[in-house]
Design a protein around this motif. Structure first.
Motif, short mmCIF file in Angstrom:
data_model
loop_
_atom_site.label_atom_id
_atom_site.label_comp_id
_atom_site.label_asym_id
_atom_site.label_seq_id
_atom_site.Cartn_x
_atom_site.Cartn_y
_atom_site.Cartn_z
N ILE A 137 0.84 -1.20 0.00
CA ILE A 137 0.00 0.00 0.00
C ILE A 137 0.87 1.24 0.00
N SER A 138 1.94 1.22 0.79
CA SER A 138 2.86 2.35 0.84
C SER A 138 3.54 2.56 -0.52
N ILE A 139 3.97 1.47 -1.14
CA ILE A 139 4.63 1.55 -2.46
C ILE A 139 3.66 2.09 -3.51
N ASN A 140 2.38 1.74 -3.39
CA ASN A 140 1.36 2.15 -4.36
C ASN A 140 0.68 3.46 -3.99
N ASN A 141 1.36 4.27 -3.18
CA ASN A 141 0.85 5.60 -2.80
C ASN A 141 -0.53 5.54 -2.14
N GLY A 142 -0.70 4.58 -1.24
CA GLY A 142 -1.94 4.51 -0.47
C GLY A 142 -3.03 3.66 -1.09
N LEU A 143 -2.76 3.08 -2.25
CA LEU A 143 -3.77 2.26 -2.93
C LEU A 143 -3.68 0.81 -2.47
N MET A 144 -4.82 0.22 -2.10
CA MET A 144 -4.86 -1.18 -1.69
C MET A 144 -5.37 -2.02 -2.87
N LYS A 145 -4.48 -2.79 -3.47
CA LYS A 145 -4.84 -3.60 -4.63
C LYS A 145 -5.40 -4.96 -4.23
N ASP A 146 -5.41 -5.27 -2.93
CA ASP A 146 -5.94 -6.55 -2.47
C ASP A 146 -7.45 -6.51 -2.24
N ALA A 147 -8.06 -5.36 -2.46
CA ALA A 147 -9.50 -5.23 -2.30
C ALA A 147 -10.03 -4.31 -3.39
N TRP A 148 -11.26 -4.55 -3.81
CA TRP A 148 -11.84 -3.72 -4.85
C TRP A 148 -13.36 -3.81 -4.81
N ILE A 149 -13.98 -2.83 -5.44
CA ILE A 149 -15.44 -2.80 -5.59
C ILE A 149 -15.72 -2.56 -7.07
N VAL A 150 -16.52 -3.43 -7.66
CA VAL A 150 -16.85 -3.30 -9.09
C VAL A 150 -18.03 -2.34 -9.24
N TYR A 151 -17.83 -1.31 -10.04
CA TYR A 151 -18.88 -0.31 -10.29
C TYR A 151 -18.92 -0.04 -11.78
N LYS A 152 -20.06 -0.31 -12.39
CA LYS A 152 -20.24 -0.14 -13.84
C LYS A 152 -19.15 -0.85 -14.62
N GLY A 153 -18.84 -2.07 -14.19
CA GLY A 153 -17.91 -2.91 -14.91
C GLY A 153 -16.44 -2.60 -14.68
N GLN A 154 -16.13 -1.64 -13.80
CA GLN A 154 -14.73 -1.26 -13.54
C GLN A 154 -14.40 -1.47 -12.07
N LYS A 155 -13.14 -1.81 -11.81
CA LYS A 155 -12.68 -2.03 -10.45
C LYS A 155 -12.26 -0.71 -9.80
N TRP A 156 -12.77 -0.48 -8.60
CA TRP A 156 -12.38 0.67 -7.79
C TRP A 156 -11.68 0.15 -6.54
N PHE A 157 -10.51 0.69 -6.24
CA PHE A 157 -9.68 0.19 -5.15
C PHE A 157 -9.67 1.17 -3.97
N PRO A 158 -9.76 0.66 -2.73
CA PRO A 158 -9.67 1.55 -1.56
C PRO A 158 -8.36 2.32 -1.57
N VAL A 159 -8.42 3.57 -1.13
CA VAL A 159 -7.23 4.41 -1.14
C VAL A 159 -7.16 5.21 0.15
N ILE A 160 -5.96 5.36 0.68
CA ILE A 160 -5.76 6.15 1.89
C ILE A 160 -5.93 7.63 1.57
N VAL A 161 -6.67 8.31 2.43
CA VAL A 161 -6.96 9.73 2.26
C VAL A 161 -6.30 10.50 3.40
N ASN A 162 -5.65 11.59 3.06
CA ASN A 162 -5.03 12.46 4.06
C ASN A 162 -5.87 13.71 4.25
N ASP A 163 -6.20 14.02 5.51
CA ASP A 163 -6.95 15.22 5.83
C ASP A 163 -5.97 16.36 6.04
N ARG A 164 -6.00 17.34 5.17
CA ARG A 164 -5.05 18.44 5.25
C ARG A 164 -5.25 19.31 6.49
#
Length: 316
Positions: free
Chosen positions: A16-43
């Motif tokens: 996840i750290s290497i992929n800039n906060g993106l978790m490729k081990d989980a996903w949600i399919v929306y309109k035929g495309q994969k969406w992956f959880p991502v870490i969000v930083n609150d400024r």
């Protein structure tokens, strides 16, 4: 189970750290495309984590209900089923920087993450391991059915050594409830309800069930080897001889397509320690294969349809 010492967890966290906060081990399919959880930083606050909106809403005007979870807390929330089905998880596609909320109930996992979540469930981390972060318990508060509860002002802490549940918030009257166990004080009511759910979830996990929090029209969906149980949980500080049921709770329990259980925790002891309400003790009992008998139901409310306008005297 200490996730920090788990090899699979460490590898996923590193990736996840290497992929800039993106978790490729989980996903949600929306309109035929994969969406992956991502870490969000609150400024503003500097807090970062996987962002879940408990209300299920998204967009510029839907800040209420958003929580950020570190990876360990996020996986514990998934494994314990405390995220409501309507909750939205902030995700992004691999080929687009846009981040949007997607339905967390549709999340899928790689085999290694699925296996890790299974081990977390088996170890009952939510009931036995000390919590150093209260964010998961705050989540449980927000989905406890009290829409007016301000989760920014109330923290809950699970005490692994005594099996008690604590609440930090405004003062509450510690005295009494009515004959059916209804608590009029919001803080007291939420403390009792969450403690009862805590005991019920712990029981079904100990029986080998996967337990998912729903809230309406029943509290827990429990599944094991194809067996499905809908669990309705009721808690009280008094000794109960009756409980309040909504019409949807009755309808669900009357449906014989699945098994329904009624899980009662009464005579719960709640004490105030400074600004903290601590719940413990109680007597737990379960009615398996519960179907509410008509003769045991007493109408306590009626819906009245207003007559047409010709029946009314309109005041100027």
């Amino acid at each position: 189970m200490n996730l920090r010492n788990d090899e699979t967890f460490q590898k996923i966290e590193d990736e996840i750290s290497i992929n800039n906060g993106l978790m490729k081990d989980a996903w949600i399919v929306y309109k035929g495309q994969k969406w992956f959880p991502v870490i969000v930083n609150d400024r503003t606050t500097g807090v970062s984590g996987f962002e879940v909106n408990l209300s299920g809403k998204w967009g510029a005007n839907s800040e209420v209900g958003r929580k950020k979870f570190p990876l360990a807390d996020f996986l514990m929330g998934i494994s314990s089923g405390i995220f409501p089905a309507k909750a939205a998880l902030r995700c992004k596609r691999l080929d687009d920087a846009q981040r949007n909320g997607r339905n967390i109930d549709e999340i899928q996992f790689t085999p290694r993450l699925k296996e890790l979540i299974s081990r977390i469930r088996e170890s009952e981390m939510m009931t036995r391991a000390p919590m150093t972060d209260v964010s998961l318990i705050q989540t449980a508060v927000s989905i406890s059915g009290l829409d007016s509860l301000d989760v920014n002002e109330i923290n809950r802490i699970a005490d692994d050594s005594t099996g008690s549940m604590s609440t930090v918030g405004e003062s509450a009257d510690l005295q009494g409830s009515d004959l059916q166990g209804y608590e009029h004080d919001q803080e007291m009511r939420s403390t009792v309800e969450l403690y009862a759910e805590f005991i019920a979830r712990k029981y079904y996990v100990s029986q080998g069930f996967d337990v998912r929090k729903l809230g309406k029209p029943f509290d827990f969906l429990c599944e094991k080897d194809g067996k499905v149980i809908h669990v309705e949980v009721k808690g009280s500080r008094t000794k109960l001889d009756s409980v309040i049921l909504t019409i949807n709770e009755v309808y669900d329990a009357e449906n014989t397509e699945w098994q329904s259980d009624l899980f009662i925790v009464d005579q719960i002891v709640v004490e105030r320690k400074g600004d903290v309400l601590v719940a413990g003790g109680g007597v737990a009992r379960i009615m398996e294969k519960w179907v509410p008998a008509k003769e045991m139901l007493t109408p306590s409310q009626f819906r009245y349809r207003l007559p047409d306008h010709s029946k009314w005297k309109v005041l100027k």
